[in-house]
Design a protein around this motif. Sequence first.
Motif, mmCIF file in Angstrom:
data_model
loop_
_atom_site.group_PDB
_atom_site.id
_atom_site.type_symbol
_atom_site.label_atom_id
_atom_site.label_comp_id
_atom_site.label_asym_id
_atom_site.label_seq_id
_atom_site.Cartn_x
_atom_site.Cartn_y
_atom_site.Cartn_z
ATOM 1 N N SER A 13 0.712 -1.489 -0.015
ATOM 2 C CA SER A 13 -0.403 -0.333 -0.337
ATOM 3 C C SER A 13 1.036 1.921 -0.578
ATOM 4 O O SER A 13 0.602 2.714 0.121
ATOM 5 C CB SER A 13 -0.692 0.121 1.403
ATOM 6 N N LEU A 14 2.470 0.608 -0.021
ATOM 7 C CA LEU A 14 3.320 2.868 0.693
ATOM 8 C C LEU A 14 4.250 2.448 -0.379
ATOM 9 O O LEU A 14 4.613 3.204 -0.614
ATOM 10 C CB LEU A 14 3.726 2.003 1.587
ATOM 11 N N VAL A 24 9.466 7.078 1.855
ATOM 12 C CA VAL A 24 9.686 6.231 1.832
ATOM 13 C C VAL A 24 9.920 5.073 1.231
ATOM 14 O O VAL A 24 11.344 4.773 0.901
ATOM 15 C CB VAL A 24 8.070 5.617 1.852
ATOM 16 N N ASN A 25 10.253 5.423 -0.240
ATOM 17 C CA ASN A 25 10.810 4.243 -1.602
ATOM 18 C C ASN A 25 12.736 5.035 -2.252
ATOM 19 O O ASN A 25 12.973 3.843 -2.014
ATOM 20 C CB ASN A 25 10.787 4.909 -2.685
ATOM 21 N N ALA A 26 12.835 6.138 -1.521
ATOM 22 C CA ALA A 26 14.392 6.725 -1.237
ATOM 23 C C ALA A 26 14.695 6.289 -0.079
ATOM 24 O O ALA A 26 15.758 5.044 -0.520
ATOM 25 C CB ALA A 26 14.024 8.414 -0.998
ATOM 26 N N LYS A 85 5.362 4.703 8.344
ATOM 27 C CA LYS A 85 4.126 4.365 9.284
ATOM 28 C C LYS A 85 3.047 6.315 9.586
ATOM 29 O O LYS A 85 1.807 6.458 9.415
ATOM 30 C CB LYS A 85 4.889 5.074 10.960
ATOM 31 N N LEU A 86 4.383 6.993 8.455
ATOM 32 C CA LEU A 86 3.484 8.372 8.294
ATOM 33 C C LEU A 86 2.363 8.494 7.104
ATOM 34 O O LEU A 86 1.699 9.254 7.062
ATOM 35 C CB LEU A 86 4.815 9.872 8.211
ATOM 36 N N ALA A 87 3.291 7.406 5.980
ATOM 37 C CA ALA A 87 2.536 8.065 4.906
ATOM 38 C C ALA A 87 1.385 6.937 5.607
ATOM 39 O O ALA A 87 0.244 7.393 4.597
ATOM 40 C CB ALA A 87 3.471 7.910 4.030
ATOM 41 N N LEU A 88 1.168 5.623 5.507
ATOM 42 C CA LEU A 88 0.230 4.925 5.829
ATOM 43 C C LEU A 88 -1.152 5.668 6.521
ATOM 44 O O LEU A 88 -1.806 5.522 6.677
ATOM 45 C CB LEU A 88 1.251 3.488 6.626
ATOM 46 N N ARG A 89 -0.254 6.448 7.719
ATOM 47 C CA ARG A 89 -1.476 6.967 8.461
ATOM 48 C C ARG A 89 -1.735 8.261 7.757
ATOM 49 O O ARG A 89 -3.754 8.285 7.147
ATOM 50 C CB ARG A 89 -1.122 7.897 9.531
#
Length: 175
Positions: A13-14, A24-26, A85-89
């Motif tokens: 999902s991210l 996140v990917n970086a 965690k921040l991206a998922l939130r």
Amino acid sequence: MEWPFPIATTPPSLRSGGRFITAVNAYASVDRIFARDFEKDDYLKAVFAELKAGNTNDSDPAFRSASHVIARALINRADLAIEMKLALRRKMEKALELGQDTTALLADVGVVQQEVEMVYSVLDYFSGIINFEQNLYTLKLVRDRVKIPTEYKEDDDDQTVTEEEEDSATDEDQG
């Protein structure tokens, strides 16, 4: 000596969508490169083993340099866990707000929380050897205070850390 983390993977999902995902990917990409290089570098492995045993050799410039590289890799992994965690939130909040299906996001909550816990325990272990005070504090705040919502609430003040809560967390950490 093995690196204390599995090679970074980004939960499904991210993998796309937005600036948090780019971060996140970086971070994951940097982690993967370091993990592969670490497996090939006997000197880094030896320095890591010494650090793990609590030994530092500040008089040796090569040792200091290698321990700095290891510290940066550990900090990068902490940054990855925080961003995940921040991206998922953020993605969960947006999906709930728009009434979208959150099944895929909910499936990744445990994976992300496990990553945060694993990274926190490794940084905590090495904190007496390498100075991770600020990184450990930030990771602890994200671990303990950033909640991933499971339902949409228009004015959800529970999701952010207030200045009072941050001061309280600082007092708990120091006391």
